[in-house]
Design an enzyme around this catalytic site. Sequence first.
Site: not given
Ligand SMILES: Cc1cc2nc3c(=O)[nH]c(=O)nc-3n(C[C@H](O)[C@H](O)[C@H](O)COP(=O)(O)OP(=O)(O)OC[C@H]3O[C@@H](n4cnc5c(N)ncnc54)[C@H](O)[C@@H]3O)c2cc1C
Length: 317
Positions: A19, A94, A126, A305
């Site tokens: 990534e 993403h 986030d 990096k």
């Molecule tokens: C591989 C990877 C790549 C990433 N790339 C980026 C990036 O490019 N840019 C960036 O800004 N961030 C990135 N992130 C971080 C990510 O955006 C954050 O971790 C964010 O807080 C959660 O994203 P998610 O897609 O897992 O969210 P979700 O799957 O929507 O989950 C978020 C939270 O809400 C809860 N939840 C889900 N659905 C519901 C519902 N219906 N009701 C109540 N609660 C619910 C889940 O349990 C979780 O606690 C990445 C993370 C990973 C692991």
Amino acid sequence: MKVTDHIKKSKGKTLFSFEIIPPKKGKNIQELYDNIDPLMEFKPPFIDVTTSREEYVYIEKDGLLDRKITRMRPGTVGICAAIKHKYDVDTVPHVLCGGFTKEETEYLLVDCHYLGLDNVMALRGDAMSHQKYFQPTKGGHSYASNLVEQIKNLNTGKFLHEVMEVDTKPNFCIGVAGYPEKHIEAPSLKTDLKRLKEKVDAGADYIVTQMFFNNADYFAFVDKVKEIGIDVPIIPGIKPIATKQHLQLLPQVFKIDLPEELISEVEKCKNNAEVRQVGVEWCIEQSKELLKAGAPVLHYYSMGKSDNIKKIAEAIF
Ligand SMILES: Cc1cc2nc3c(=O)[nH]c(=O)nc-3n(C[C@H](O)[C@H](O)[C@H](O)COP(=O)(O)OP(=O)(O)OC[C@H]3O[C@@H](n4cnc5c(N)ncnc54)[C@H](O)[C@@H]3O)c2cc1C
């Protein structure tokens, strides 16, 4: 080609991928290429490009501070297209809920389709830096599962407001995030796994994990994910620790635990060059075990990096 097809085609051989993050606004793309070049000999079938959330900046004007909103690292889709065509490699943009309306997401996906991108990673994003909790953007999605639904709908020709006879439907392969140590906001790992299942039921084709430093966390996660009936590839995301500061920063930002043994090795280091070497060695051991266990892909968080990722790849692939 889809990430899942790359995995099928590899017939059980573990693949290498990584990534990258877009350069800061105004910086040249050449630095990115300079860091990708040394990794291409390990034949990554795909490269992920992150998207950053918008943030507030304060600009002084007539002695007053004017607050403006900006995205410091724009260009994810453009970079994906540039890399795809320069290196003939699949790229995975993403796509975030946060900071985008559903319409903007639709336009972005249409661009991805025109550019021949076959994969997208669907993420919520986030909270913005000044917010305590994630707040959905007005007209945007609340959860990644809603975004997966939108992408899946587009795959069947359903736009947000129109169902159309289309000449060519996109057929995006959709990745989503998984958290071996639980997402910070989830009340329990069990609830978080239920939410992960919702993403897969909505149409996600594969999972990429948050970084972890203890493989036991990944193996336990894979078992639990399978137990609840999720049957898509689970790609481990791994990162070599690179600075002493990471001991505080990584747990704080990514809500992950660091093993005692790794902490004490890092604490012994006299400078960050030594820490970088400890990080490489730890990551090689992690990678060897994951490879032996048959992980479909080893996906490295390069943070822009590549010298350390290259050393790891040399030892593993
Ligand atoms: C591989 C990877 C790549 C990433 N790339 C980026 C990036 O490019 N840019 C960036 O800004 N961030 C990135 N992130 C971080 C990510 O955006 C954050 O971790 C964010 O807080 C959660 O994203 P998610 O897609 O897992 O969210 P979700 O799957 O929507 O989950 C978020 C939270 O809400 C809860 N939840 C889900 N659905 C519901 C519902 N219906 N009701 C109540 N609660 C619910 C889940 O349990 C979780 O606690 C990445 C993370 C990973 C692991």
